[in-house]
Design a protein around this motif. Structure first.
Motif, short mmCIF file in Angstrom:
data_model
loop_
_atom_site.label_atom_id
_atom_site.label_comp_id
_atom_site.label_asym_id
_atom_site.label_seq_id
_atom_site.Cartn_x
_atom_site.Cartn_y
_atom_site.Cartn_z
N ALA A 123 0.84 -1.20 0.00
CA ALA A 123 0.00 0.00 0.00
C ALA A 123 0.87 1.25 0.00
O ALA A 123 0.61 2.20 -0.75
CB ALA A 123 -0.92 -0.01 1.22
N ASN A 124 1.91 1.23 0.81
CA ASN A 124 2.80 2.39 0.85
C ASN A 124 3.50 2.59 -0.50
O ASN A 124 3.69 3.72 -0.95
CB ASN A 124 3.84 2.24 1.96
N ALA A 125 3.88 1.47 -1.13
CA ALA A 125 4.53 1.57 -2.44
C ALA A 125 3.58 2.17 -3.46
O ALA A 125 3.98 3.00 -4.29
CB ALA A 125 5.00 0.19 -2.90
N GLU A 126 2.31 1.78 -3.36
CA GLU A 126 1.34 2.31 -4.30
C GLU A 126 1.13 3.81 -4.09
O GLU A 126 1.00 4.58 -5.05
CB GLU A 126 0.01 1.57 -4.15
N ILE A 127 1.11 4.22 -2.83
CA ILE A 127 0.99 5.65 -2.53
C ILE A 127 2.19 6.40 -3.10
O ILE A 127 2.05 7.44 -3.74
CB ILE A 127 0.88 5.87 -1.00
N GLU A 128 3.37 5.83 -2.89
CA GLU A 128 4.58 6.50 -3.37
C GLU A 128 4.59 6.57 -4.90
O GLU A 128 5.05 7.55 -5.48
CB GLU A 128 5.83 5.77 -2.86
N ARG A 129 4.04 5.53 -5.53
CA ARG A 129 3.96 5.54 -6.99
C ARG A 129 3.02 6.64 -7.46
O ARG A 129 3.27 7.32 -8.45
CB ARG A 129 3.47 4.16 -7.48
N ALA A 130 1.94 6.84 -6.71
CA ALA A 130 0.96 7.87 -7.09
C ALA A 130 1.50 9.27 -6.85
O ALA A 130 1.20 10.20 -7.61
CB ALA A 130 -0.34 7.66 -6.32
N LEU A 131 2.29 9.43 -5.80
CA LEU A 131 2.73 10.78 -5.40
C LEU A 131 4.12 11.14 -5.91
O LEU A 131 4.43 12.32 -6.08
CB LEU A 131 2.74 10.89 -3.87
N GLY A 132 4.95 10.11 -6.12
CA GLY A 132 6.37 10.37 -6.36
C GLY A 132 7.08 10.52 -5.03
O GLY A 132 6.45 10.80 -4.01
N PRO A 133 8.40 10.33 -5.03
CA PRO A 133 9.13 10.31 -3.75
C PRO A 133 9.12 11.65 -3.02
O PRO A 133 9.01 11.67 -1.80
CB PRO A 133 10.56 9.93 -4.17
N ALA A 134 9.17 12.75 -3.77
CA ALA A 134 9.23 14.06 -3.10
C ALA A 134 7.95 14.31 -2.32
O ALA A 134 7.98 14.63 -1.12
CB ALA A 134 9.46 15.15 -4.14
N ARG A 135 6.81 14.14 -2.98
CA ARG A 135 5.54 14.40 -2.30
C ARG A 135 5.30 13.40 -1.18
O ARG A 135 4.68 13.73 -0.17
CB ARG A 135 4.38 14.34 -3.30
N THR A 136 5.77 12.16 -1.35
CA THR A 136 5.60 11.19 -0.27
C THR A 136 6.36 11.64 0.98
O THR A 136 5.84 11.55 2.10
CB THR A 136 6.10 9.81 -0.72
#
Lengths: 148, 148
Positions: A123-136
């Motif tokens: 789930a966290n990986a999917e969030i990071e994929r959606a946001l990109g590393p900077a926004r995460t």
DNA sequence: GTTAATAGTCAACCCGGTTGCCTATCTTGT
DNA sequence: ACAAGATAGGCAACCGGGTTGACTATTAAC
């Protein structure tokens, strides 16, 4: 009529951060439990996760679990009963105190915990994929500032 | 023993975004309802807000409210009954369809909506004060990307 | 060794939701 | 015009997850 108040309410709630964060939170939570259900843990409900969160590796008394989870002993007792019946935890009486029951993780509970770790990672990986590393990273900082 | 799984679970849940967003969401929601209670609307519960959110300025049928709120007609009927008794909404039968009940905002409901707008504004201002304008903008963008 | 505190559970209840079923009313098709 | 079907709403029974109060068994304290 009172329609104006309703229009203002609708506009305000569209821009309300609490509202929006709540919607996102519910969606994320639902996604996690969907993942767990796909892995065969559809019988674990949200309230029961509190038991695992409160459990010490060496086992924990029902009263202690209840205090940590912020619910009554009776409510925790019921959660433990259900989880015991499903093979997630065991409940044995404390040899050093006959009043007390010690709840320990059972095999299926351990499997569930590992599955939850995997589901959380996905789930966290999917969030990071959606946001990109900077926004995460920004999100983590924001949550920290908001007391998460 | 199964203690290792528990330790991994604990570590993972500390870093889990879903978990953290959920905690922040609950805190923000509690703060909003505390504000509303201070303004004299302690009798309005979370589930009842769904009624106001689903209500059209010109009035709405119970079935429509239920569909919009994603709950059963019976559940919505109960919410409307409570809100009617407390003076927040009125329920009259539709003159053009004797089966239907039209729910409309009443005076106290309109007052509540305005109070909610104020409470929402205050809560958002407090968030912006905690985060600063740049991070608040980032948060809005992040929530948009996450489907809020 | 009596008294007080603690661990757990049973029973009764509350709240907010569900489903199944029912009536009253409207709509449709022939 | 009217039987058949769809729709609006509400009642009853139930469920899940919680509560409080009262109780037993056990342990701790003086």
């Amino acid at each position: 009529m009172h329609g104006d108040a309703l229009r203002e309410f609708e506009v305000a709630s569209r821009h309300d951060l609490t509202h929006t964060v709540g919607a996102v939170s519910r969606a994320l939570t639902a996604a996690i439990f969907r993942r767990l259900a796909e892995r065969g843990y559809g019988d674990v409900h949200q309230s029961q996760v509190a038991v695992f969160s409160a459990l010490d590796p060496e086992g924990t008394r029902v009263s202690t679990l209840a205090a940590r989870a912020g619910i009554s002993r009776q409510a925790m007792s019921a959660l433990v009963r259900t989880l015991t019946a499903a093979g997630y935890v065991t409940a044995e009486s404390d040899p050093t105190d006959q009043r007390a029951t010690i709840v320990r993780l059972d095999r299926r509970g351990a499997e569930f915990c590992r599955a939850a770790v995997v589901a959380s990672g996905e789930a966290n990986a999917e969030i990071e994929r959606a946001l990109g590393p900077a926004r995460t990273a920004q999100l983590r900082e924001i949550l920290r500032l908001l007391g998460g």
